[in-house]
Design an enzyme around this catalytic site. Sequence first.
Site, short mmCIF file in Angstrom:
data_model
loop_
_atom_site.label_atom_id
_atom_site.label_comp_id
_atom_site.label_asym_id
_atom_site.label_seq_id
_atom_site.Cartn_x
_atom_site.Cartn_y
_atom_site.Cartn_z
CG HIS A 99 4.33 -10.18 46.54
ND1 HIS A 99 5.89 -9.83 46.94
CD2 HIS A 99 3.91 -9.35 45.86
CE1 HIS A 99 5.77 -8.33 46.71
NE2 HIS A 99 4.66 -8.29 45.77
CG ASP A 102 7.70 -12.76 46.90
OD1 ASP A 102 7.57 -12.59 45.88
OD2 ASP A 102 6.97 -12.22 47.81
C1 XUL Z 1 7.10 -2.35 44.33
C2 XUL Z 1 6.74 -2.78 45.73
C3 XUL Z 1 5.96 -4.24 46.11
C4 XUL Z 1 5.14 -3.71 46.86
C5 XUL Z 1 4.14 -5.14 47.37
O1 XUL Z 1 7.74 -1.30 44.08
O2 XUL Z 1 6.89 -1.91 46.64
O3 XUL Z 1 7.06 -4.81 46.47
O4 XUL Z 1 5.35 -3.43 48.20
O5 XUL Z 1 3.69 -5.65 46.08
#
Ligand code: XUL
Length: 435
Positions: A99, A102
């Site tokens: 993300h 991150d």
């Molecule tokens: C949350 C989750 C996230 C997604 C990406 O439960 O799984 O990490 O994978 O936003």
Amino acid sequence: MSGFFGDQPPIRFEGKQSTNPLAFRFYDKDELVLGKSMAEHLRFAVAYWHSFAFEGGDPFGGRTFERPWFGNTMVDAQLKADVAFELFELLGVPFFCFHDADVRPEAETLSESIARLDALGDIFEEKIASTGIKLLWGTANLFSHARFMSGAATNPDPDVFAYAGATIKANMDLTNRLGGENYVLWGGREGYETLLNTNMTQEFDQMGRMLALVVDYKHKIGFEGTILVEPKPQEPMKHQYDYDVASVYGFLKKYGLENEIKVNIEVGHAILAGHTFEHEVATAAMLGILGSIDMNRNDYQSGWDTDQFPNNVAEVALAYYHILKAGGFTTGGTNFDAKLRRQSIDPADLLYGHIGAMDTCARGLRAAAAIIEDGTYEAFLEQRYADWKHPEAQAMLRGERTLEEIAARVQKQGINPKPRSGRQEYLENLINRFV
Ligand code: XUL
Ligand code: CO
């Protein structure tokens, strides 16, 4: 080298008899399974957030992990990227996922945040070129910051919708620049805390519009990857609109997007939705929207999304069985959306977690392939539905018989079906032969 993992050499496959906790016992990346290497089947990815941004906190206490990159500067972000790629190389995984939140510290303005993201993009570009490790998917964090507390695309404030759109655009641009194979949308706050303050009809239309904008933009920039929605029923919200695979499919159909968007299915999310993981995988395969998987496991007692590393071969085997039957991954892969426990504070714990997970998946894949190669299970299923091959049954299924015609035939021929065993215990024993 950052020295974070000491002088640890790359993790090697040593075979089943090995007692080395820092070796693979089952994941042999070159081993051929149904004519394709394990690496090509499984397409492992490490998740940046859990391994490098998670601090060990839980609802009752904060940071327990000490990491030299914890801080809010771009110097920290660079060190984090260095250690991240060291881990990917030690494990020999072909992919990673991130993300925006991150990988770079958030700035005061969106423009500055995007500039920082793009600077990290330059670093990633170099590392991808020098290591050959690729991006499985990128995504935007549209759930941590307070501005998104009432939703991103589904926020009652159109300015939040616009801000979310601008953030998604920046993340799609970077994913495209890095040659990412997918772009993921997890609607962490696309739902409600209480229906009392929520206009669900309005919010559905907003979410449908955002997904349509994403698909338009994908085509405009020539992004060749797949757009994936990741279902989850609740947590953080009481109710999330992308509840499970079937709900997402209904949503995509409603907005005419079912041929443009697929799903990224996570084990723990399936459990929270009251399903098995293989149910979610099989449903997506049936509907033609199987994209990728977030592999992990939930604690069955806690009722939370615990994001633990997988360690149940039998469960993983059934999921890979359905993935293999659907033709395997195309752009998707196996992303470890899994984090260390609060007390697992050492660098080595990151290795143990991933090594065990990769071995569990390798065993699951082998078992799934063995089930297919043996053929007994498939022959059983084939036999169970064999009567549907008869011309009269086919005519019913194709819609060539009215209900009156069917009723007349049943009465004329005196049809009186005899119950047949579903053979569940036999099948469970059969599957256990391969696990
Ligand atoms: C949350 C989750 C996230 C997604 C990406 O439960 O799984 O990490 O994978 O936003
Ligand atoms: Co996930």
